[in-house]
Design an enzyme around this catalytic site. Structure first.
Site, short mmCIF file in Angstrom:
data_model
loop_
_atom_site.label_atom_id
_atom_site.label_comp_id
_atom_site.label_asym_id
_atom_site.label_seq_id
_atom_site.Cartn_x
_atom_site.Cartn_y
_atom_site.Cartn_z
CG HIS A 1 -40.71 -39.85 -19.78
ND1 HIS A 1 -41.67 -40.08 -18.83
CD2 HIS A 1 -39.63 -39.40 -19.10
CE1 HIS A 1 -41.19 -39.79 -17.63
NE2 HIS A 1 -39.94 -39.38 -17.78
CG HIS B 1 -35.15 -37.30 -17.95
ND1 HIS B 1 -35.79 -36.29 -17.26
CD2 HIS B 1 -35.89 -38.41 -17.74
CE1 HIS B 1 -36.85 -36.77 -16.63
NE2 HIS B 1 -36.94 -38.06 -16.92
CG HIS C 1 -43.14 -38.62 -11.50
ND1 HIS C 1 -41.97 -39.17 -11.96
CD2 HIS C 1 -43.22 -38.97 -10.20
CE1 HIS C 1 -41.37 -39.82 -10.97
NE2 HIS C 1 -42.11 -39.72 -9.89
CG HIS D 1 -42.73 -43.21 -15.31
ND1 HIS D 1 -43.50 -42.84 -14.26
CD2 HIS D 1 -41.79 -42.23 -15.42
CE1 HIS D 1 -43.06 -41.70 -13.75
NE2 HIS D 1 -42.03 -41.31 -14.45
CG ASN E 1 -39.29 -41.92 -9.19
OD1 ASN E 1 -40.41 -42.36 -9.43
ND2 ASN E 1 -39.10 -40.76 -8.59
CG ASP F 1 -38.12 -42.12 -17.03
OD1 ASP F 1 -37.54 -41.02 -17.15
OD2 ASP F 1 -38.53 -42.54 -15.95
CG HIS G 1 -28.42 -40.40 -13.33
ND1 HIS G 1 -28.76 -39.16 -12.85
CD2 HIS G 1 -29.58 -41.10 -13.40
CE1 HIS G 1 -30.05 -39.11 -12.63
NE2 HIS G 1 -30.59 -40.27 -12.95
O1 DOR Z 1 -35.76 -42.69 -12.49
C1 DOR Z 1 -36.09 -41.56 -12.82
N1 DOR Z 1 -35.17 -40.67 -13.23
N2 DOR Z 1 -37.36 -41.21 -12.75
C2 DOR Z 1 -37.77 -39.94 -12.93
O2 DOR Z 1 -38.94 -39.68 -12.84
C3 DOR Z 1 -36.79 -38.88 -13.21
C4 DOR Z 1 -35.57 -39.43 -13.80
C5 DOR Z 1 -34.42 -38.47 -13.80
O3 DOR Z 1 -34.59 -37.29 -14.15
O4 DOR Z 1 -33.29 -38.91 -13.54
ZN ZN Z 2 -40.99 -39.72 -13.91
#
Ligand code: DOR
Ligand code: ZN
Length: 434
Positions: free
Chosen positions: A56, A58, A177, A230, A276, A303, A307
């Site tokens: 997981h 991103h 999710h 998660h 999240n 996860d 950002h």
């Molecule tokens: O906190 C989170 N950020 N939870 C998610 O499920 C997606 C993720 C995101 O893509 O920033």
């Molecule tokens: Zn998620």
């Protein structure tokens, strides 16, 4: 390609051994292979683990390159000891078709820092209305086997059923999710005493648990494979434990931040703690640790959600959700699971490498440390202690909830098929290797 003699490494925390790596493969293990190698590594006091596998991650490319690129994300992965990551589908455009998953897969190959396995979206545009091109993504060069709308829940039961049925037909898995959307409208943090005191919109545990309950029943009914992303509540743990007791093919992951942090952190008002699913209570944290130790939870998954500062250094209500995690994952697992006596290093290898690789149906990753196996390895120094400093990170983003915290452990070296991606704690420029 150079050969490496790793001296005195403790394989899965066992007695010191010497490991010869040549041609991308583990050639010898034993007290003192007598052969010469091009490069000697003194691994006295270091633990040798199989290269970590993240289910997981991103990576944000395409579309959000100000937060992360495949290159910077895989560099962060290598620094964290990972040799394979699954790249989540919530990019721009969404990875809901063969073109985008092949693009991400190719960027991963070009980076050279770790294997990148694109996750395919379950629904077109993550909109939860119609199934994405699951067969085309599976049949593409990326060979997608993990499907997820992560960031959003597949809340339509008919679509979820269809996705599970398709996944079953290709020995794939749907990673859900779990978040009931209506129960979490306007939610800002865990629903409980802290949210009541702060006057923030609450995110009830039942919103997660209701979806997991439905989905394990669906998976059981269909004989399909479900993976729960998660897990964050004690109730979710109970449902997964029950589903497993029925013999259903259900697996689950927990993030490092849910193993360490609680919703008390939200009192600081710092959006670095906004995530999240939300940080929960001490009771939940302890249940998650216990479930990871007893195997109810199969895997630690980061996860990793980078950002840019602008999306985090702002008011809580409008801040983006998510935390970076690749470069601190193993240290947090040491602190919460190993140093607490809940799990040994064999357990860490199982939950951070063997099992996630099996869930993703990866071949060549998550393998045992044995002669003839591909040399995907991480050398970790458990005695090291340092204060987390985001300025030293390889990830392009800085949103770590662990900044300023002293954590144990440090990745000394990572090997991807016998090539070092990290040596002495520093990234090795993949362009410089032959
Ligand atoms: O906190 C989170 N950020 N939870 C998610 O499920 C997606 C993720 C995101 O893509 O920033
Ligand atoms: Zn998620």
């Amino acid at each position: 390609m150079s050969s490496y003699l790793i001296r005195n490494a403790q394989i899965l925390g066992g007695a010191p051994q010497d490991i010869l790596v040549d041609g991308g493969v583990i050639q010898q293990i034993g007290p003192g292979p007598t052969v010469e190698a091009d490069i000697d590594i003194d691994a006295t006091g270091l633990i040798l683990l199989p290269g970590l596998v993240d289910l997981h991650t991103h990576l944000r490319e395409p579309g959000k390159e100000d937060a992360e690129t495949v290159l910077t994300g895989t560099q962060a992965a290598a620094k964290g000891g990972f040799t394979a990551v699954h790249a989540m589908a919530n990019t721009t455009p969404v990875a809901d078709n063969a073109t985008v998953v092949e693009q991400v897969w190719q960027l991963g190959r070009d980076s050279g820092y770790c294997d990148v396995h694109p996750v395919g979206a379950v629904t077109v545009g993550l909109e939860g209305k119609e199934l994405a091109e699951l067969a085309a993504m599976h049949g593409s060069a990326a060979g997608v086997r993990v499907f997820s709308d992560d960031g959003k829940c597949v809340d339509d039961a008919v679509l979820m059923r269809a996705a599970l049925e398709f996944a079953k037909s290709v020995d794939g898995v749907v990673a859900q999710h779990a978040q009931e959307p209506r129960l979490t409208e306007g939610a800002q943090m865990n629903e409980g005493t802290v949210s009541a005191e702060l006057g923030l919109g609450g995110w009830p545990a039942v919103a997660e648990e209701a979806i997991i309950a439905r989905d394990v029943l669906l998976a059981g009914h269909l004989g399909a494979r479900l993976h729960v992303c998660h897990l964050s509540t004690v109730g979710s743990v109970r449902i997964v434990r029950w589903a497993k007791s029925q013999g259903w093919d259900v697996t689950a992951e927990v993030t490092p931040h849910h193993l360490l942090l609680t919703d008390e952190m939200v009192r600081s008002g710092d959006p670095v703690f906004k995530v999240n699913p939300p940080l929960r209570t001490e009771t939940d944290v302890l249940a998650l640790r216990e479930a990871l130790a007893d195997g109810t939870i199969d895997a630690v998954a980061t996860d990793h959600a980078p950002h840019p500062d602008a999306d985090k250094d702002c008011a809580w209500a409008v801040a983006a959700m998510g935390m970076v995690g690749l470069e601190t994952a193993l240290s947090v697992v040491q602190q919460t699971m190993v140093d607490t006596g809940l799990m040994n290093w064999e357990g860490v290898a199982d939950r951070m490498s063997h099992r996630p690789a099996r869930i993703g149906r990866l071949t060549g990753q998550g393998r045992p440390i044995a002669v003839g196996e591909p040399a995907n390895l991480v050398l970790f120094d458990p005695a090291h202690r340092s204060v987390v400093d985001a300025a030293t990170f390889a990830t392009r983003s800085r949103n770590t909830p662990f900044r300023g915290l002293e954590l144990p452990g440090r990745v000394h070296a990572t090997f991807l098929r016998g090539m070092p991606t990290v040596l002495a704690g520093e990234l090795v420029d993949q362009g410089d290797l032959s």
